[in-house]
Write a protein that holds these residues in place. Sequence first.
Motif, PDB file in Angstrom:
ATOM      1  N   THR A 190      32.823  56.801  40.153  1.00  0.00           N
ATOM      2  CA  THR A 190      32.789  55.364  39.918  1.00  0.00           C
ATOM      3  C   THR A 190      33.231  55.081  38.493  1.00  0.00           C
ATOM      4  O   THR A 190      32.764  55.739  37.557  1.00  0.00           O
ATOM      5  N   SER A 276      37.542  59.308  47.315  1.00  0.00           N
ATOM      6  CA  SER A 276      37.065  57.936  47.229  1.00  0.00           C
ATOM      7  C   SER A 276      36.852  57.570  45.764  1.00  0.00           C
ATOM      8  O   SER A 276      36.324  58.366  44.980  1.00  0.00           O
ATOM      9  N   ARG A 278      35.645  54.183  43.200  1.00  0.00           N
ATOM     10  CA  ARG A 278      35.128  52.826  43.062  1.00  0.00           C
ATOM     11  C   ARG A 278      35.391  52.344  41.648  1.00  0.00           C
ATOM     12  O   ARG A 278      35.095  53.049  40.678  1.00  0.00           O
ATOM     13  N   GLU A 311      40.034  56.204  50.250  1.00  0.00           N
ATOM     14  CA  GLU A 311      39.331  54.928  50.166  1.00  0.00           C
ATOM     15  C   GLU A 311      39.261  54.479  48.718  1.00  0.00           C
ATOM     16  O   GLU A 311      39.000  55.274  47.813  1.00  0.00           O
ATOM     17  N   GLN A 313      37.529  51.285  46.379  1.00  0.00           N
ATOM     18  CA  GLN A 313      36.625  50.143  46.311  1.00  0.00           C
ATOM     19  C   GLN A 313      36.824  49.454  44.968  1.00  0.00           C
ATOM     20  O   GLN A 313      36.743  50.092  43.920  1.00  0.00           O
ATOM     21  N   THR A 315      35.582  45.986  42.761  1.00  0.00           N
ATOM     22  CA  THR A 315      34.744  44.803  42.629  1.00  0.00           C
ATOM     23  C   THR A 315      35.118  44.082  41.337  1.00  0.00           C
ATOM     24  O   THR A 315      35.497  44.713  40.352  1.00  0.00           O
ATOM     25  N   LEU A 341      38.683  48.265  49.907  1.00  0.00           N
ATOM     26  CA  LEU A 341      37.540  47.361  49.948  1.00  0.00           C
ATOM     27  C   LEU A 341      37.505  46.548  48.663  1.00  0.00           C
ATOM     28  O   LEU A 341      37.529  47.117  47.566  1.00  0.00           O
ATOM     29  N   LYS A 342      37.435  45.223  48.808  1.00  0.00           N
ATOM     30  CA  LYS A 342      37.336  44.342  47.648  1.00  0.00           C
ATOM     31  C   LYS A 342      36.095  43.475  47.785  1.00  0.00           C
ATOM     32  O   LYS A 342      35.703  43.093  48.886  1.00  0.00           O
ATOM     33  N   SER A 343      35.489  43.165  46.624  1.00  0.00           N
ATOM     34  CA  SER A 343      34.266  42.376  46.631  1.00  0.00           C
ATOM     35  C   SER A 343      34.136  41.634  45.317  1.00  0.00           C
ATOM     36  O   SER A 343      34.879  41.890  44.355  1.00  0.00           O
ATOM     37  N   TRP A 361      31.810  43.248  51.804  1.00  0.00           N
ATOM     38  CA  TRP A 361      33.143  43.679  51.410  1.00  0.00           C
ATOM     39  C   TRP A 361      34.210  42.877  52.144  1.00  0.00           C
ATOM     40  O   TRP A 361      33.957  42.304  53.206  1.00  0.00           O
ATOM     41  N   PRO A 363      37.355  44.200  53.749  1.00  0.00           N
ATOM     42  CA  PRO A 363      38.064  45.455  54.046  1.00  0.00           C
ATOM     43  C   PRO A 363      39.506  45.209  54.473  1.00  0.00           C
ATOM     44  O   PRO A 363      39.871  44.138  54.977  1.00  0.00           O
ATOM     45  N   ARG A 433      28.068  45.642  49.756  1.00  0.00           N
ATOM     46  CA  ARG A 433      28.698  46.259  48.592  1.00  0.00           C
ATOM     47  C   ARG A 433      27.894  47.429  48.050  1.00  0.00           C
ATOM     48  O   ARG A 433      28.458  48.448  47.629  1.00  0.00           O
TER      49      ARG A 433
END
Length: 485
Positions: A190, A276, A278, A311, A313, A315, A341-343, A361, A363, A433
């Motif tokens: 992350t 993945s 984030r 993946e 992510q 935010t 994935l967006k948030s 999310w 997606p 999220r």
Amino acid sequence: MDRWDQENFVPPFELRDQEEQAEAWYNNPVRQENRRLAEENLRLKKMLRENGISWDRRLTLDLTDPTGSRGTWTDAAKKSRRSSRSERSDRRLPSLPVEIMLLILEYSLTSNHPIIDPLSRLNPNVLTPDERKISKDQIAITFLATCKVYHAEGTRFLWKNNSFVFTDHLSLQNFCTVGLEHRKNMKHITMRIIARYYDDDLERDHRAPYPTFNPRQHYLRLRIIPRIQDDTLARRGFRSYTWHQVVDFLDVLRPPFDPHHDKTKPRPRLFPELESLRIDLVNFPSDYLTPPGGPGMHSLAAHDLALSLKELQITGIPDCHWGSDMSSQLARLVRDDGLLLKSDSTYVLSNRLRKQSDVSWEPRAIRAWKVLADEYLKSQKRKKSSSLSIGAHHGHHTHTGSVKIPAVPEEEGAPERKWQVRRTLWKRVPLTRDSGERKWVEFDRTTGSPIPAEEYGDPETDIYDPDELVCHHCQMIHSPYDEDY
């Protein structure tokens, strides 16, 4: 001024502060360790001189001898050393089976919460109040200093069993000191990228439009790092370190230098098996910052690190033109049939870092239409009626090469498709999220979007026309429904 005045707004100039760079250079862990060892060496030299001890531990200095000759260990000293070793060997501790000791070691070096900025000094300004309490006694790191066996086994547990959050690209860069045998087993990290703002005029209004934790507020008072006015030609005024910071984070993921690596083979990336990623963007306001990244962002996302993730992510991406451009650039990190994935923002920083409420999310399946395009091209070649090719969108150059990176394989255990004609793809998407649980979501391969619940069971939505993939403007195959991905 109760509301943000866009007419009188002057955007910050994107430039990393030089003083912050100098401090980061000084606090580099390698330089800190060298300074500590040098100071310790001086203290030891002083102690040896004061007690008349030579550097050679087998000899001592006779301070009363004017010639300064070195004497040898006396028989009494030898006898006392032998007796002390024998006493230590007789005082045996209760022994435990190796399996039990490894279980204790693994439990002591496994944290229930992510470890923030390992191998670096923690900055309290990038931690929430709860994280400040947790970070003090998170793991029993002193176990690694017990012996060589505990250090070897504990290091393996430390990097394998924990998740990590990086708030500074320099702390991520320090991770290069970790052995490749540990880095290659890490599948997820992350990045918490907090926008930094500098100004030499603190009387300036530093408010920006931002969806903060308070629904009654439409702006956020930014946290400003004060700068001293310099009597040089250096650029003054309002500065920011935002989009370039994202570029610096991604740049660290490129292959680090290893002098022992085989030069006939390509160097592995910092995390060779990363699947993945984030990215939590903090304090990136909408329509507030200068254009993002530039050619450096495209070079990293579309070339050096392209198609490397399953993946991604994100935010806190700004809801503006520049935010959309950044999102489309970062989407190039994801392989075909991957998940984006967006948030909304996870954190917001004003006087302190706060976590915002949990949301869902947005997606998206990345380039899921390419499977359809490949099938369409093969069918056209059989008919020998066209010379179509798969291209990029209008205004973008194509990315061609001899390396064919396979698409993300379909996940096991997916539900059965109920469509006869419509082409779909199943992906497991997090419930919210901050949730670790996931649910199955069906995506339309043509658009890359989730299929709404109201379309199930409707025969009018069970359609698929492969000719729609061919653009009537350029006669190339790409997704005509989305210009960003």
